[in-house]
Design a protein around this motif. Structure first.
Motif, PDB file in Angstrom:
ATOM      1  N   HIS A  12      12.031 -22.680   2.502  1.00  0.00           N
ATOM      2  CA  HIS A  12      10.738 -22.160   2.073  1.00  0.00           C
ATOM      3  C   HIS A  12      10.960 -20.802   1.418  1.00  0.00           C
ATOM      4  O   HIS A  12      11.945 -20.124   1.700  1.00  0.00           O
ATOM      5  CB  HIS A  12       9.789 -22.011   3.271  1.00  0.00           C
ATOM      6  N   SER A  13      10.029 -20.398   0.578  1.00  0.00           N
ATOM      7  CA  SER A  13      10.149 -19.138  -0.154  1.00  0.00           C
ATOM      8  C   SER A  13      10.064 -17.928   0.779  1.00  0.00           C
ATOM      9  O   SER A  13       9.436 -18.005   1.847  1.00  0.00           O
ATOM     10  CB  SER A  13       9.025 -19.036  -1.188  1.00  0.00           C
ATOM     11  N   PRO A  14      10.670 -16.794   0.362  1.00  0.00           N
ATOM     12  CA  PRO A  14      10.519 -15.569   1.151  1.00  0.00           C
ATOM     13  C   PRO A  14       9.044 -15.207   1.358  1.00  0.00           C
ATOM     14  O   PRO A  14       8.671 -14.722   2.433  1.00  0.00           O
ATOM     15  CB  PRO A  14      11.251 -14.515   0.325  1.00  0.00           C
ATOM     16  N   ARG A  15       8.222 -15.464   0.372  1.00  0.00           N
ATOM     17  CA  ARG A  15       6.789 -15.159   0.488  1.00  0.00           C
ATOM     18  C   ARG A  15       6.165 -15.926   1.666  1.00  0.00           C
ATOM     19  O   ARG A  15       5.408 -15.371   2.453  1.00  0.00           O
ATOM     20  CB  ARG A  15       6.080 -15.530  -0.817  1.00  0.00           C
ATOM     21  N   LYS A  16       6.495 -17.197   1.778  1.00  0.00           N
ATOM     22  CA  LYS A  16       5.935 -18.034   2.836  1.00  0.00           C
ATOM     23  C   LYS A  16       6.470 -17.616   4.215  1.00  0.00           C
ATOM     24  O   LYS A  16       5.711 -17.524   5.180  1.00  0.00           O
ATOM     25  CB  LYS A  16       6.277 -19.494   2.547  1.00  0.00           C
ATOM     26  N   VAL A  21       5.696 -14.464   9.526  1.00  0.00           N
ATOM     27  CA  VAL A  21       6.095 -13.425  10.483  1.00  0.00           C
ATOM     28  C   VAL A  21       5.192 -12.203  10.472  1.00  0.00           C
ATOM     29  O   VAL A  21       5.292 -11.365  11.367  1.00  0.00           O
ATOM     30  CB  VAL A  21       7.582 -13.001  10.320  1.00  0.00           C
ATOM     31  N   THR A  22       4.295 -12.094   9.480  1.00  0.00           N
ATOM     32  CA  THR A  22       3.450 -10.892   9.413  1.00  0.00           C
ATOM     33  C   THR A  22       1.956 -11.171   9.518  1.00  0.00           C
ATOM     34  O   THR A  22       1.169 -10.224   9.611  1.00  0.00           O
ATOM     35  CB  THR A  22       3.705 -10.093   8.117  1.00  0.00           C
ATOM     36  N   GLY A  41      -3.514  -6.077  16.931  1.00  0.00           N
ATOM     37  CA  GLY A  41      -3.517  -4.834  16.168  1.00  0.00           C
ATOM     38  C   GLY A  41      -2.386  -4.711  15.165  1.00  0.00           C
ATOM     39  O   GLY A  41      -2.188  -3.654  14.577  1.00  0.00           O
ATOM     40  N   PHE A  42      -1.648  -5.807  14.941  1.00  0.00           N
ATOM     41  CA  PHE A  42      -0.495  -5.739  14.041  1.00  0.00           C
ATOM     42  C   PHE A  42      -0.904  -5.681  12.575  1.00  0.00           C
ATOM     43  O   PHE A  42      -1.766  -6.422  12.129  1.00  0.00           O
ATOM     44  CB  PHE A  42       0.428  -6.945  14.226  1.00  0.00           C
ATOM     45  N   GLU A  43      -0.276  -4.793  11.839  1.00  0.00           N
ATOM     46  CA  GLU A  43      -0.305  -4.738  10.379  1.00  0.00           C
ATOM     47  C   GLU A  43       1.082  -4.297   9.954  1.00  0.00           C
ATOM     48  O   GLU A  43       1.664  -3.416  10.589  1.00  0.00           O
ATOM     49  CB  GLU A  43      -1.319  -3.721   9.872  1.00  0.00           C
ATOM     50  N   PRO A  44       1.628  -4.899   8.891  1.00  0.00           N
ATOM     51  CA  PRO A  44       2.957  -4.474   8.441  1.00  0.00           C
ATOM     52  C   PRO A  44       2.879  -3.156   7.655  1.00  0.00           C
ATOM     53  O   PRO A  44       3.098  -3.097   6.448  1.00  0.00           O
ATOM     54  CB  PRO A  44       3.423  -5.645   7.576  1.00  0.00           C
ATOM     55  N   VAL A  45       2.549  -2.083   8.391  1.00  0.00           N
ATOM     56  CA  VAL A  45       2.372  -0.756   7.814  1.00  0.00           C
ATOM     57  C   VAL A  45       3.141   0.231   8.690  1.00  0.00           C
ATOM     58  O   VAL A  45       2.970   0.232   9.920  1.00  0.00           O
ATOM     59  CB  VAL A  45       0.866  -0.376   7.777  1.00  0.00           C
ATOM     60  N   ILE A  46       3.964   1.061   8.080  1.00  0.00           N
ATOM     61  CA  ILE A  46       4.753   2.038   8.839  1.00  0.00           C
ATOM     62  C   ILE A  46       3.821   2.902   9.690  1.00  0.00           C
ATOM     63  O   ILE A  46       2.792   3.382   9.218  1.00  0.00           O
ATOM     64  CB  ILE A  46       5.608   2.903   7.896  1.00  0.00           C
ATOM     65  N   GLY A  47       4.188   3.062  10.966  1.00  0.00           N
ATOM     66  CA  GLY A  47       3.415   3.861  11.901  1.00  0.00           C
ATOM     67  C   GLY A  47       2.385   3.068  12.684  1.00  0.00           C
ATOM     68  O   GLY A  47       1.838   3.568  13.664  1.00  0.00           O
ATOM     69  N   ASN A  48       2.128   1.827  12.272  1.00  0.00           N
ATOM     70  CA  ASN A  48       1.152   0.990  12.983  1.00  0.00           C
ATOM     71  C   ASN A  48       1.652   0.680  14.382  1.00  0.00           C
ATOM     72  O   ASN A  48       2.769   0.223  14.560  1.00  0.00           O
ATOM     73  CB  ASN A  48       0.902  -0.300  12.193  1.00  0.00           C
ATOM     74  N   ARG A  49       0.818   0.939  15.372  1.00  0.00           N
ATOM     75  CA  ARG A  49       1.125   0.604  16.765  1.00  0.00           C
ATOM     76  C   ARG A  49       0.376  -0.674  17.101  1.00  0.00           C
ATOM     77  O   ARG A  49      -0.807  -0.800  16.789  1.00  0.00           O
ATOM     78  CB  ARG A  49       0.721   1.735  17.693  1.00  0.00           C
ATOM     79  N   LEU A  69       8.338   0.630  12.122  1.00  0.00           N
ATOM     80  CA  LEU A  69       9.183   1.720  11.637  1.00  0.00           C
ATOM     81  C   LEU A  69       9.521   1.602  10.157  1.00  0.00           C
ATOM     82  O   LEU A  69       9.718   2.619   9.485  1.00  0.00           O
ATOM     83  CB  LEU A  69      10.491   1.766  12.436  1.00  0.00           C
ATOM     84  N   GLU A  70       9.636   0.369   9.673  1.00  0.00           N
ATOM     85  CA  GLU A  70      10.071   0.168   8.285  1.00  0.00           C
ATOM     86  C   GLU A  70       9.515  -1.154   7.767  1.00  0.00           C
ATOM     87  O   GLU A  70       9.486  -2.145   8.493  1.00  0.00           O
ATOM     88  CB  GLU A  70      11.600   0.142   8.242  1.00  0.00           C
ATOM     89  N   VAL A  71       9.054  -1.132   6.518  1.00  0.00           N
ATOM     90  CA  VAL A  71       8.532  -2.335   5.877  1.00  0.00           C
ATOM     91  C   VAL A  71       8.977  -2.353   4.429  1.00  0.00           C
ATOM     92  O   VAL A  71       8.836  -1.355   3.716  1.00  0.00           O
ATOM     93  CB  VAL A  71       6.976  -2.368   5.904  1.00  0.00           C
ATOM     94  N   ARG A  72       9.528  -3.466   4.009  1.00  0.00           N
ATOM     95  CA  ARG A  72       9.764  -3.766   2.596  1.00  0.00           C
ATOM     96  C   ARG A  72       9.227  -5.166   2.375  1.00  0.00           C
ATOM     97  O   ARG A  72       9.828  -6.132   2.853  1.00  0.00           O
ATOM     98  CB  ARG A  72      11.241  -3.647   2.226  1.00  0.00           C
ATOM     99  N   GLU A  73       8.096  -5.270   1.715  1.00  0.00           N
ATOM    100  CA  GLU A  73       7.374  -6.523   1.514  1.00  0.00           C
ATOM    101  C   GLU A  73       8.309  -7.679   1.166  1.00  0.00           C
ATOM    102  O   GLU A  73       9.123  -7.580   0.252  1.00  0.00           O
ATOM    103  CB  GLU A  73       6.357  -6.332   0.382  1.00  0.00           C
ATOM    104  N   GLN A  74       8.206  -8.749   1.940  1.00  0.00           N
ATOM    105  CA  GLN A  74       8.976  -9.983   1.776  1.00  0.00           C
ATOM    106  C   GLN A  74      10.487  -9.797   1.929  1.00  0.00           C
ATOM    107  O   GLN A  74      11.261 -10.668   1.568  1.00  0.00           O
ATOM    108  CB  GLN A  74       8.675 -10.653   0.426  1.00  0.00           C
TER     109      GLN A  74
END
Length: 162
Positions: A12-16, A21-22, A41-49, A69-74
């Motif tokens: 499957h594609s990285p996008r899928k 996972v997010t 409460g999850f969001e793939p945003v740095i600092g999100n608890r 701590l770290e996010v790089r989309e896909q």
């Protein structure tokens, strides 16, 4: 220090895979092969608890506290993992790499120390292996190309066909 590293190739594609996972609505489908945690409460945003919340059991309150701590989309998601109040965090990392015919997904959970950490890594490793070998492929097969769960899915949150 003990660590968990699991590498799986998905057709499957990285996008899928990234969506699986997010997206907090999708996470319980693949984690249900373990303890069925849902990301609150999850969001793939740095600092999100956020918290993974599952059914409590003797010796565990059913909650894991995390911080992104770290996010790089896909490509990359890294967050802390604290399974019991007062313990030192360990670190979870999802890496997605394009591979022939799909995506190579690498799961790493590091930072376990001492005898207790070794035992925890061993237990979590077998659960994660099942999630990524059984739960994730089942979910991905039921998602459309846009990353949404098909309306006619046979999957149920908390259960998977065996």
């Amino acid at each position: 220090m003990a660590k968990i590293i699991i590498v799986r190739d998905y057709p499957h594609s990285p996008r899928k895979v990234w969506q699986a996972v997010t997206d907090p609505a999708l996470i319980p489908y693949w984690t249900s092969t373990g303890k069925g945690a849902r990301a609150v409460g999850f969001e793939p945003v740095i600092g999100n608890r956020f918290q993974f919340v599952a059914k409590p059991m003797p010796g565990w309150r059913g909650i894991v506290d995390c911080e992104v701590l770290e996010v790089r989309e896909q490509k990359l998601l890294r967050y802390t993992w604290v399974g019991s109040e007062g313990e030192e965090p360990t670190y979870v990392r999802y890496e997605l790499d394009p591979a022939p015919g799909g995506t190579r997904f690498t799961y790493r959970h590091t930072g376990f120390s001492g005898v207790g950490g070794f035992a925890m890594a061993k237990m979590l490793g077998s659960i994660r292996k099942k999630m990524l070998t059984t739960g994730m492929p089942a979910l991905l097969a039921e998602m459309d190309d846009e990353g949404r769960l098909r309306s006619d899915t046979t999957l149920r949150r908390g259960r998977h066909p065996q």
